[in-house]
Design an enzyme around this catalytic site. Structure first.
Site, PDB file in Angstrom:
ATOM      1  N   ARG A  23      -5.052 -31.782 -39.349  1.00  0.00           N
ATOM      2  CA  ARG A  23      -6.327 -31.604 -38.644  1.00  0.00           C
ATOM      3  C   ARG A  23      -7.508 -31.486 -39.608  1.00  0.00           C
ATOM      4  O   ARG A  23      -8.510 -30.851 -39.274  1.00  0.00           O
ATOM      5  CB  ARG A  23      -6.286 -30.383 -37.719  1.00  0.00           C
ATOM      6  CG  ARG A  23      -5.322 -30.526 -36.552  1.00  0.00           C
ATOM      7  CD  ARG A  23      -5.469 -29.366 -35.585  1.00  0.00           C
ATOM      8  NE  ARG A  23      -4.398 -29.387 -34.591  1.00  0.00           N
ATOM      9  CZ  ARG A  23      -3.892 -28.298 -34.014  1.00  0.00           C
ATOM     10  NH1 ARG A  23      -4.362 -27.114 -34.314  1.00  0.00           N
ATOM     11  NH2 ARG A  23      -2.934 -28.400 -33.124  1.00  0.00           N
ATOM     12  N   ARG A  27     -13.076 -29.941 -36.212  1.00  0.00           N
ATOM     13  CA  ARG A  27     -14.134 -29.032 -35.802  1.00  0.00           C
ATOM     14  C   ARG A  27     -14.596 -28.034 -36.864  1.00  0.00           C
ATOM     15  O   ARG A  27     -15.667 -27.443 -36.700  1.00  0.00           O
ATOM     16  CB  ARG A  27     -13.685 -28.265 -34.555  1.00  0.00           C
ATOM     17  CG  ARG A  27     -13.566 -29.143 -33.328  1.00  0.00           C
ATOM     18  CD  ARG A  27     -13.096 -28.348 -32.133  1.00  0.00           C
ATOM     19  NE  ARG A  27     -11.713 -27.911 -32.297  1.00  0.00           N
ATOM     20  CZ  ARG A  27     -11.095 -27.099 -31.432  1.00  0.00           C
ATOM     21  NH1 ARG A  27     -11.738 -26.629 -30.383  1.00  0.00           N
ATOM     22  NH2 ARG A  27      -9.838 -26.758 -31.636  1.00  0.00           N
ATOM     23  N   ARG A  36     -20.132 -35.109 -33.059  1.00  0.00           N
ATOM     24  CA  ARG A  36     -19.654 -34.906 -31.692  1.00  0.00           C
ATOM     25  C   ARG A  36     -20.811 -34.604 -30.751  1.00  0.00           C
ATOM     26  O   ARG A  36     -20.832 -35.072 -29.599  1.00  0.00           O
ATOM     27  CB  ARG A  36     -18.627 -33.780 -31.651  1.00  0.00           C
ATOM     28  CG  ARG A  36     -18.097 -33.534 -30.250  1.00  0.00           C
ATOM     29  CD  ARG A  36     -16.808 -32.783 -30.217  1.00  0.00           C
ATOM     30  NE  ARG A  36     -16.328 -32.600 -28.859  1.00  0.00           N
ATOM     31  CZ  ARG A  36     -15.129 -32.144 -28.529  1.00  0.00           C
ATOM     32  NH1 ARG A  36     -14.273 -31.835 -29.488  1.00  0.00           N
ATOM     33  NH2 ARG A  36     -14.768 -31.999 -27.282  1.00  0.00           N
ATOM     34  N   ASP A  73      -5.211 -38.525 -31.217  1.00  0.00           N
ATOM     35  CA  ASP A  73      -4.507 -37.446 -30.534  1.00  0.00           C
ATOM     36  C   ASP A  73      -3.119 -37.925 -30.131  1.00  0.00           C
ATOM     37  O   ASP A  73      -2.924 -39.117 -29.861  1.00  0.00           O
ATOM     38  CB  ASP A  73      -5.282 -36.999 -29.294  1.00  0.00           C
ATOM     39  CG  ASP A  73      -4.758 -35.682 -28.745  1.00  0.00           C
ATOM     40  OD1 ASP A  73      -3.893 -35.715 -27.843  1.00  0.00           O
ATOM     41  OD2 ASP A  73      -5.182 -34.621 -29.233  1.00  0.00           O
ATOM     42  N   TYR A 147       3.956 -32.257 -22.385  1.00  0.00           N
ATOM     43  CA  TYR A 147       2.637 -32.443 -21.788  1.00  0.00           C
ATOM     44  C   TYR A 147       2.707 -33.335 -20.552  1.00  0.00           C
ATOM     45  O   TYR A 147       2.035 -33.081 -19.547  1.00  0.00           O
ATOM     46  CB  TYR A 147       1.678 -33.051 -22.806  1.00  0.00           C
ATOM     47  CG  TYR A 147       1.210 -32.102 -23.873  1.00  0.00           C
ATOM     48  CD1 TYR A 147       0.108 -31.269 -23.672  1.00  0.00           C
ATOM     49  CD2 TYR A 147       1.867 -32.022 -25.095  1.00  0.00           C
ATOM     50  CE1 TYR A 147      -0.326 -30.395 -24.646  1.00  0.00           C
ATOM     51  CE2 TYR A 147       1.435 -31.151 -26.096  1.00  0.00           C
ATOM     52  CZ  TYR A 147       0.339 -30.338 -25.863  1.00  0.00           C
ATOM     53  OH  TYR A 147      -0.087 -29.472 -26.832  1.00  0.00           O
TER      54      TYR A 147
END
Length: 341
Positions: A23, A27, A36, A73, A147
């Site tokens: 990652r 963010r 973003r 993702d 998921y």
């Protein structure tokens, strides 16, 4: 020319320990947050190849990591299999219809969803500095299935685990479909320019040993075998988070070239138990990096010493926390780059 990361994954360390972070494109970076705010939601950016490439390269430009991990993702595969995918603020990803309620055969696949991801890889390969390895990835079938079955993430993956006991044939059909799609998807990433790929099994640790064999080892072995036949020169990193004492069996039986190790495992135990010479990746606790205490450099040294007799890629035990200060990442890089084994 190959860089230190690719050489290490191929079992030929260069004398320095290569470094990248799961990652690392995301963010915690102010440049990511700025982009973003301009571009919109996460999924829109993942399907915007120019934006996704820019995000992939941001940590390379800032930190000089040895590997660039594709910004995307793991839920691209269920999206391509026909589930609706959205990311809701404060709630995370949502998939519908849930496969606990709906048959897989009722979905309408759309493989065109992969093309923007492939284009991101192509753009990044064109723009990466020489010697920086382009890394592709996909979720492993068990994790993706959790998921797809529940329609969202959960702490204990109870919907998928219960389905595995109640109707294993139904879950097997889902896992098989994911495995086939993952072979296609990762092969497409490699053809687009990915030099190594990682299989993320983030929820592998929730399974009992015999279930782990069926839902983690077996489908990953199938994917690895198919990719090895199509792309024999491309290393595959397997990351079964939470595997614990099952990690050596995973390493032996899946055929992966390297294994990622989460922060719960003693690196000295891992170094003893994995097959001799197998490259290993890991395993600093992301929360120690977030905290940035005096123990950071000490733990980095412990990990480096534990793996000094086998090919080692320094990484975290999972993804970097979004609250991690840039200064802590810089401390980590300095500790790894300055280590003299």
């Amino acid at each position: 020319m190959p860089g230190p990361l690719l050489d290490t994954l191929n079992g030929s360390p260069t004398g320095t320990v290569p470094l990248w972070l799961m990652r690392q494109a995301g963010r915690y970076l102010p440049e990511y947050r700025e982009l973003r705010a301009e571009k919109g939601g996460f999924l829109a950016m993942a399907y915007d190849s120019e934006a996704a490439c820019e995000i992939t390269l941001q940590p390379i430009d800032r930190f000089g990591f040895d590997g660039a991990i594709l910004f995307s993702d793991i839920l691209i595969v269920p999206h391509a299999l026909g589930q609706h995918l959205e990311f809701l603020a404060g709630e995370g990803p949502k998939l519908s219809p849930r496969l606990v309620d709906t048959a897989l055969a009722d979905l309408t696949p759309d493989s065109s969803r992969y093309e923007p991801i492939y284009q991101t890889v192509r753009l990044c390969r064109q723009r990466l500095p020489e010697g920086v390895t382009m890394l592709g990835f996909a979720g492993s079938p068990w994790t993706v299935a959790t998921y797809m079955v529940a329609g969202e993430g959960s702490r204990d993956q109870h919907e998928a685990r219960a389905l595995a006991y109640r109707d294993p044939a139904a879950l097997q059909a889902i896992v098989d479909a994911i495995a086939e799609q993952t072979i296609t998807y990762l092969s497409g990433q490699i053809e687009a320019g990915a030099e190594a790929v990682q299989l993320f099994d983030s929820w592998a640790g929730s399974l009992a040993p015999d279930e782990f064999e069926r839902w983690v080892i077996a489908p990953n072995a199938r994917i690895v075998a198919a990719l090895a036949e199509r792309h024999p020169a491309t290393p595959i990193i397997g990351f079964p988070k939470g595997a614990g004492e099952k990690l050596p069996a995973y390493a032996r039986e899946t055929g992966v070239k390297a294994v990622g190790v989460d922060e719960t495992l003693d690196p000295h135990w891992v170094a003893r138990e994995l097959p001799e010479g197998m490259p290993v990746q890991g395993n600093l606790d992301p929360l120690l990096l977030l905290a940035g205490s005096d123990r950071l450099e000490e733990r980095v040294t412990t990990i480096l010493k534990a793996f000094e007799d086998r090919p080692h890629v320094f990484n975290l035990g999972h993804g970097i926390d979004r609250r991690t200060p840039i200064a802590h990442v810089e401390r980590l890089i300095a500790a790894v780059r300055g280590w003299k084994g």
